[in-house]
Design a protein around this motif. Structure first.
Motif, PDB file in Angstrom:
ATOM      1  N   ILE A  64       0.899  -1.204   0.013  1.00  0.00           N
ATOM      2  CA  ILE A  64      -0.046   0.033  -0.094  1.00  0.00           C
ATOM      3  C   ILE A  64       0.961   1.322   0.016  1.00  0.00           C
ATOM      4  CG2 ILE A  64      -1.754   1.289   1.400  1.00  0.00           C
ATOM      5  CD1 ILE A  64      -2.431  -1.382   2.409  1.00  0.00           C
ATOM      6  N   SER A  65       0.389   2.109  -0.701  1.00  0.00           N
ATOM      7  CA  SER A  65       1.382   3.430  -0.841  1.00  0.00           C
ATOM      8  C   SER A  65       0.464   4.590  -0.561  1.00  0.00           C
ATOM      9  CB  SER A  65       1.842   3.560  -2.464  1.00  0.00           C
ATOM     10  OG  SER A  65       1.041   3.497  -3.295  1.00  0.00           O
ATOM     11  N   GLY A  66       1.059   5.795  -0.758  1.00  0.00           N
ATOM     12  CA  GLY A  66       0.160   6.970  -0.576  1.00  0.00           C
ATOM     13  C   GLY A  66       0.262   7.718   0.790  1.00  0.00           C
ATOM     14  N   GLU A  67      -0.644   8.500   0.934  1.00  0.00           N
ATOM     15  CA  GLU A  67      -0.601   9.049   2.254  1.00  0.00           C
ATOM     16  C   GLU A  67      -1.679   8.581   3.207  1.00  0.00           C
ATOM     17  OE1 GLU A  67      -1.258  13.143   2.279  1.00  0.00           O
ATOM     18  OE2 GLU A  67       0.783  13.619   1.205  1.00  0.00           O
ATOM     19  N   ILE A  68      -1.394   8.357   4.560  1.00  0.00           N
ATOM     20  CA  ILE A  68      -2.319   7.773   5.734  1.00  0.00           C
ATOM     21  C   ILE A  68      -3.480   9.158   5.710  1.00  0.00           C
ATOM     22  CG2 ILE A  68      -2.991   7.459   7.876  1.00  0.00           C
ATOM     23  CD1 ILE A  68      -0.103   6.455   8.193  1.00  0.00           C
ATOM     24  N   PRO A  69      -4.937   8.762   5.370  1.00  0.00           N
ATOM     25  CA  PRO A  69      -5.634   9.722   5.683  1.00  0.00           C
ATOM     26  C   PRO A  69      -6.000  10.352   6.628  1.00  0.00           C
ATOM     27  CG  PRO A  69      -6.415   7.712   4.502  1.00  0.00           C
ATOM     28  CD  PRO A  69      -5.250   7.463   4.930  1.00  0.00           C
ATOM     29  N   SER A  70      -6.115  11.626   6.915  1.00  0.00           N
ATOM     30  CA  SER A  70      -6.520  12.444   8.051  1.00  0.00           C
ATOM     31  C   SER A  70      -7.567  11.657   9.015  1.00  0.00           C
ATOM     32  CB  SER A  70      -6.456  13.763   7.902  1.00  0.00           C
ATOM     33  OG  SER A  70      -7.809  14.017   6.909  1.00  0.00           O
ATOM     34  N   SER A  71      -8.614  11.179   8.147  1.00  0.00           N
ATOM     35  CA  SER A  71      -9.886  10.740   8.921  1.00  0.00           C
ATOM     36  C   SER A  71      -9.422   9.587   9.662  1.00  0.00           C
ATOM     37  CB  SER A  71     -11.031  10.404   7.780  1.00  0.00           C
ATOM     38  OG  SER A  71     -10.482   9.221   7.231  1.00  0.00           O
ATOM     39  N   LEU A  72      -8.322   9.065   9.753  1.00  0.00           N
ATOM     40  CA  LEU A  72      -8.024   7.995  10.602  1.00  0.00           C
ATOM     41  C   LEU A  72      -7.987   8.294  11.907  1.00  0.00           C
ATOM     42  CD1 LEU A  72      -6.797   4.975  10.358  1.00  0.00           C
ATOM     43  CD2 LEU A  72      -4.584   5.837  10.629  1.00  0.00           C
ATOM     44  N   SER A  73      -7.740   9.637  12.285  1.00  0.00           N
ATOM     45  CA  SER A  73      -7.902  10.084  13.703  1.00  0.00           C
ATOM     46  C   SER A  73      -9.306  10.199  14.357  1.00  0.00           C
ATOM     47  CB  SER A  73      -7.376  11.425  13.726  1.00  0.00           C
ATOM     48  OG  SER A  73      -7.896  12.412  12.936  1.00  0.00           O
ATOM     49  N   ASN A  74     -10.281   9.780  13.332  1.00  0.00           N
ATOM     50  CA  ASN A  74     -11.815   9.726  13.891  1.00  0.00           C
ATOM     51  C   ASN A  74     -12.142   8.499  14.730  1.00  0.00           C
ATOM     52  OD1 ASN A  74     -11.923  12.163  12.675  1.00  0.00           O
ATOM     53  ND2 ASN A  74     -13.109  11.554  10.658  1.00  0.00           N
ATOM     54  N   LEU A  75     -11.195   7.538  14.409  1.00  0.00           N
ATOM     55  CA  LEU A  75     -11.479   6.096  14.670  1.00  0.00           C
ATOM     56  C   LEU A  75     -11.038   6.039  16.549  1.00  0.00           C
ATOM     57  CD1 LEU A  75     -10.141   3.972  11.819  1.00  0.00           C
ATOM     58  CD2 LEU A  75     -12.395   4.793  12.236  1.00  0.00           C
ATOM     59  N   THR A  76     -11.932   6.576  17.229  1.00  0.00           N
ATOM     60  CA  THR A  76     -11.755   6.795  18.595  1.00  0.00           C
ATOM     61  C   THR A  76     -11.590   5.384  19.405  1.00  0.00           C
ATOM     62  OG1 THR A  76     -13.971   7.256  19.148  1.00  0.00           O
ATOM     63  CG2 THR A  76     -12.390   9.126  18.573  1.00  0.00           C
ATOM     64  N   TYR A  77     -12.099   4.238  18.847  1.00  0.00           N
ATOM     65  CA  TYR A  77     -12.330   3.114  19.583  1.00  0.00           C
ATOM     66  C   TYR A  77     -11.078   2.249  19.278  1.00  0.00           C
ATOM     67  CZ  TYR A  77     -17.113   3.987  20.516  1.00  0.00           C
ATOM     68  OH  TYR A  77     -18.478   4.583  21.033  1.00  0.00           O
ATOM     69  N   LEU A  78     -10.295   2.454  18.325  1.00  0.00           N
ATOM     70  CA  LEU A  78      -9.077   1.694  18.130  1.00  0.00           C
ATOM     71  C   LEU A  78      -8.258   1.351  19.236  1.00  0.00           C
ATOM     72  CD1 LEU A  78      -7.486   2.844  14.714  1.00  0.00           C
ATOM     73  CD2 LEU A  78      -8.672   0.607  14.937  1.00  0.00           C
ATOM     74  N   SER A  79      -7.847   0.161  19.336  1.00  0.00           N
ATOM     75  CA  SER A  79      -7.105  -0.291  20.349  1.00  0.00           C
ATOM     76  C   SER A  79      -5.766  -1.191  19.825  1.00  0.00           C
ATOM     77  CB  SER A  79      -7.811  -1.303  21.352  1.00  0.00           C
ATOM     78  OG  SER A  79      -8.185  -2.288  20.753  1.00  0.00           O
ATOM     79  N   ILE A  80      -6.174  -1.536  18.629  1.00  0.00           N
ATOM     80  CA  ILE A  80      -4.890  -2.221  17.634  1.00  0.00           C
ATOM     81  C   ILE A  80      -5.088  -1.601  16.488  1.00  0.00           C
ATOM     82  CG2 ILE A  80      -4.288  -4.318  16.639  1.00  0.00           C
ATOM     83  CD1 ILE A  80      -3.582  -4.277  19.551  1.00  0.00           C
ATOM     84  N   LEU A  81      -3.714  -0.972  15.869  1.00  0.00           N
ATOM     85  CA  LEU A  81      -3.630  -0.479  14.564  1.00  0.00           C
ATOM     86  C   LEU A  81      -2.336  -0.962  14.166  1.00  0.00           C
ATOM     87  CD1 LEU A  81      -4.173   1.498  12.226  1.00  0.00           C
ATOM     88  CD2 LEU A  81      -3.158   3.397  13.713  1.00  0.00           C
ATOM     89  N   ASP A  82      -2.008  -1.363  12.773  1.00  0.00           N
ATOM     90  CA  ASP A  82      -0.789  -1.680  12.364  1.00  0.00           C
ATOM     91  C   ASP A  82      -1.073  -1.732  10.747  1.00  0.00           C
ATOM     92  OD1 ASP A  82       1.651  -2.837  11.929  1.00  0.00           O
ATOM     93  OD2 ASP A  82       1.379  -4.974  12.882  1.00  0.00           O
ATOM     94  N   LEU A  83      -0.097  -0.363  10.385  1.00  0.00           N
ATOM     95  CA  LEU A  83       0.132  -0.225   9.039  1.00  0.00           C
ATOM     96  C   LEU A  83       1.614  -0.356   8.602  1.00  0.00           C
ATOM     97  CD1 LEU A  83      -1.823   3.250   9.221  1.00  0.00           C
ATOM     98  CD2 LEU A  83      -2.525   0.911   8.254  1.00  0.00           C
ATOM     99  N   SER A  84       2.368  -1.259   9.408  1.00  0.00           N
ATOM    100  CA  SER A  84       3.872  -1.530   9.036  1.00  0.00           C
ATOM    101  C   SER A  84       4.059  -2.202   7.849  1.00  0.00           C
ATOM    102  CB  SER A  84       4.107  -2.307  10.385  1.00  0.00           C
ATOM    103  OG  SER A  84       3.794  -3.494  10.293  1.00  0.00           O
ATOM    104  N   TYR A  85       5.138  -1.948   7.106  1.00  0.00           N
ATOM    105  CA  TYR A  85       5.816  -2.517   6.120  1.00  0.00           C
ATOM    106  C   TYR A  85       4.920  -2.556   4.920  1.00  0.00           C
ATOM    107  CZ  TYR A  85       8.980  -4.022   9.521  1.00  0.00           C
ATOM    108  OH  TYR A  85       9.916  -4.180  10.533  1.00  0.00           O
ATOM    109  N   ASN A  86       4.552  -1.217   4.576  1.00  0.00           N
ATOM    110  CA  ASN A  86       4.184  -0.996   3.178  1.00  0.00           C
ATOM    111  C   ASN A  86       4.834   0.180   2.442  1.00  0.00           C
ATOM    112  OD1 ASN A  86       1.284  -2.310   2.820  1.00  0.00           O
ATOM    113  ND2 ASN A  86       1.299  -1.752   5.135  1.00  0.00           N
ATOM    114  N   HIS A  87       4.484   0.994   1.820  1.00  0.00           N
ATOM    115  CA  HIS A  87       5.051   2.028   1.114  1.00  0.00           C
ATOM    116  C   HIS A  87       4.586   3.488   1.425  1.00  0.00           C
ATOM    117  CE1 HIS A  87       7.295  -1.229  -0.963  1.00  0.00           C
ATOM    118  NE2 HIS A  87       6.259  -1.617  -1.330  1.00  0.00           N
ATOM    119  N   LEU A  88       4.077   3.433   2.422  1.00  0.00           N
ATOM    120  CA  LEU A  88       3.186   4.704   2.895  1.00  0.00           C
ATOM    121  C   LEU A  88       4.074   5.979   2.949  1.00  0.00           C
ATOM    122  CD1 LEU A  88       0.877   3.320   5.310  1.00  0.00           C
ATOM    123  CD2 LEU A  88       0.169   3.810   3.051  1.00  0.00           C
ATOM    124  N   ALA A  89       3.848   7.168   2.698  1.00  0.00           N
ATOM    125  CA  ALA A  89       4.593   8.339   2.700  1.00  0.00           C
ATOM    126  C   ALA A  89       3.663   9.566   3.351  1.00  0.00           C
ATOM    127  CB  ALA A  89       5.083   8.621   1.458  1.00  0.00           C
TER     128      ALA A  89
END
Length: 635
Positions: free
Chosen positions: A495-520
């Protein structure tokens, strides 16, 4: 009705006020006459308080007393024995305590008419001597969650008229008594679950009238014997049964079989083809081979076969199983492709096919399963793209809605405990609670293409795992619309591109993993995202183009990345060269030691070694002298 109305009703024989008083009801409001004629008193679910003596002290003419589902405390009074006409006593789900009876004759000696007794869900201790013979002949009895063990209650052998008996969770650690089948020959429903009863099932239990047998969570061992002919429900899950299933259960009316978490081996016998099963749970056993293709699926709603060694293709007999609600084939050796007709199983709520050897594409019409809550295809060889039209999974588009209690109880008796991998751990959920975990897991496959933007319409999802695939493109821009997400894993993709700013709306998140992609680009900030990074600093690893305050890294630093990478590679080369020479030297020294030890302990080798060097020395000496003489003459 006013309190005076009841106090003066001296001729009242029948009083039923089921679940009428949410704020409680006082015992003083009952008839207070010296010549009390009340025969039936039904006051369940009225928040009654006080002791049992308060509610039974107004007369002894009662035939039926139902005070279940209240808050009555204290012991059972000794004068209960004076109720000689009492046939039904229901004190289920209160807060009664104490030993029943301290002197059993004093409590129950006069209850010669008692036919039904329900004392479940209290904290009573009902342990009596093995010689006690009750004065009554019970037809129904329920003592669930009372203390009756450790021995199997010997006084029950005299209750030969019993048709219903519940002694689950009563602390019994004994074996089945010899009189089990003869004394309980009339029982149609028996629950002995959640004890530690050991040994084999009675061999002659086939002679009983059992229609339902619940014996989960004990230590029952051995093989399954011939079963009662009228048996419809069989639950011996979480025990230590072993060996193959009988070729003939002897119970043609069976429609619910639950044998999960045992040690049952071999294949499923063809006898199951003669049964019109509603539910079959054989999970967590040692079964193997292909499933019988003659299964009758007319009314089947639950097929749970996970964690065995079954093989073969996706069961073709399921094509016409339009009533199927739960299908769990996880952790087996099934192979082949998923059939296109899987989308026609419109009643499916739970579909788990993980940890098998399925390959090919995900059928596009899988999104037609509008009642689906849980979809798990992880750890297979599935390729292709994620299907579109995900919004057709309507049950996942909105948060889970709790179902009525009766449905919960039904699911609990059928499904039991089910393990689910979520938040990087395996958790067990009981019955219908499994449907509360709205989940899609496609991890550990070979999926390619972009993540469909339409996936963000699944606003009820709690768990979304697409890790360890070959997905590319960018993250869905509206991912912040999935506000119920508690676990999100897109790691190890392309996966490439930017992390959408809307990700910060996920207030219930207790597990997040975006590692080992091509995000910038810059990492969005937010209270929840910052907290997650603090707890799990690796969630953005392997994305060299990411920067932001949370990483203590600005975009200008990113411009030096090539130079830093070159330095790191140079360092790695130097380390590799050093390691090579170190290994070479170590090998040379080791070789010398081998030669030295061989010469030290092998005399023949030592003699030959020194003779060889003497010959070489002589030849070298002669060669040098001759050569020097020739050189001197020429001069």
């Amino acid at each position: 009705m006013g309190s005076a109305d009841l106090k003066n009703l001296c001729n009242l024989k029948f009083l039923s006020l089921d679940f009428c008083f949410s704020n409680g009801f006082e015992a003083e409001r009952l008839p207070q006459c010296s010549s009390d004629k009340l025969q039936e008193l039904h006051l369940p679910g009225n928040q009654l308080t006080g002791t049992l003596a308060d509610w039974m002290g107004h007369g002894t003419s009662l035939v039926i007393l139902d005070l279940s589902s209240n808050n009555i405390t204290g012991p059972i009074p000794e004068f209960i024995g004076r109720f000689t006409d009492l046939r039904v006593l229901d004190l289920t789900d209160n807060h009664l305590t104490g030993h029943v009876p301290p002197e059993v004759e004093g409590h129950f000696h006069g209850l010669k008419s008692l036919e039904q007794i329900y004392l479940s869900d209290n904290q009573l201790e009902i342990v009596v001597g093995s010689e006690w013979v009750p004065p009554f002949r019970l037809q129904e009895a329920s003592f669930a969650s009372c203390q009756m063990g450790p021995l199997f209650p010997a006084w029950l052998k005299w209750q030969v008229d019993l048709t219903y008996l519940d002694i689950s969770s009563t602390g019994i650690t004994d074996r089945f008594p010899d009189w089990f089948s003869s004394s309980f020959s009339k029982i149609t429903s028996l629950d002995i679950s959640n004890n530690r009863i050991s040994g084999a099932l009675p061999k002659n239990m086939g002679n009983t009238s059992l229609g339902s047998l619940y014996s989960r969570s004990n230590n029952i061992s051995g093989r399954i014997p011939q079963l009662p002919r009228n048996l419809e429900i069989l639950d011996i899950s979480r025990n230590s049964l072993s060996g193959p299933l009988p070729s003939d259960f002897g119970a043609p009316k069976l429609d619910m079989i639950s044998l999960f978490s045992n040690y049952i081996t071999c294949q499923i016998p063809l006898f199951v083809c003669e049964l019109n099963l509603y539910s079959l749970d054989l999970a967590n056993n040692l079964l193997e081979g292909e499933l019988p293709q003659c299964f009758s699926t007319k009314d089947m709603a639950f097929l749970l076969l996970s964690n065995n060694r079954f093989s073969g293709k996706f069961p073709p007999f399921l094509e016409n199983c339009t009533t199927l609600s739960f299908l769990d084939l996880a952790r087996n050796k099934f192979s082949g492709t998923l059939p296109m007709w899987i989308g026609n199983l419109g009643e499916l709520q739970f579909l788990r096919l993980s940890n098998n050897m399925f390959h090919g594409h995900i059928p596009n019409n899988i999104t037609s399963l509008s009642k689906l809550y849980h979809l798990n295809l992880a750890a297979n060889g599935i390729s292709g793209s994620i299907p579109h039209h995900l919004s057709n999974l309507t049950m996942i588009t909105t948060p889970y809605v709790h179902v009525p209690g009766a449905v919960v109880a039904s699911f609990q008796s059928i499904v039991g405990d089910m393990p689910v991998v979520i938040k990087r751990q395996e958790l067990e959920y009981k019955g219908v609670a499994i449907l509360e975990i709205l989940s899609i897991d496609f991890s550990c496959n070979y999926l390619t293409g972009k993540i469909p933007e339409e996936i963000t319409s699944l606003g009820g999802l709690i768990n979304l795992n697409l890790s360890w695939n070959q997905l590319n493109g960018g993250l869905p821009k509206k991912i912040g619309d999935m506000q119920m997400l508690e676990s999100l894993d897109f790691s190890n993709n392309d996966i490439s591109g930017e992390i959408p700013s809307s990700l910060s709306n996920l207030t219930y998140l207790s597990i997040l993993d975006l590692s080992y992609n091509h995000l910038a680009g810059i990492i969005p900030s937010g209270v929840q995202l910052d907290t997650l990074y603090t707890e799990y600093p690796s969630i953005y690893n392997g994305n060299t183009g990411l920067y932001g305050p949370i990483l203590h890294k600005s975009c200008s630093v990113n411009n030096n990345a090539p130079q830093r990478d070159h330095q790191q590679r140079s360092k790695k080369v130097s380390e590799s060269t050093l390691f090579f020479y170190f290994g070479l030297g170590s090998g040379f020294v080791a070789g010398l030691w081998v030669v030295f030890c061989a010469l030290l302990f092998k005399k023949a080798w030592r003699v030959a070694y020194f003779r060889f060097f003497d010959k070489v020395h002589d030849k070298a000496y002669v060669f040098i002298i001759v050569t020097w003489g020739r050189f001197a003459r020429k001069r």
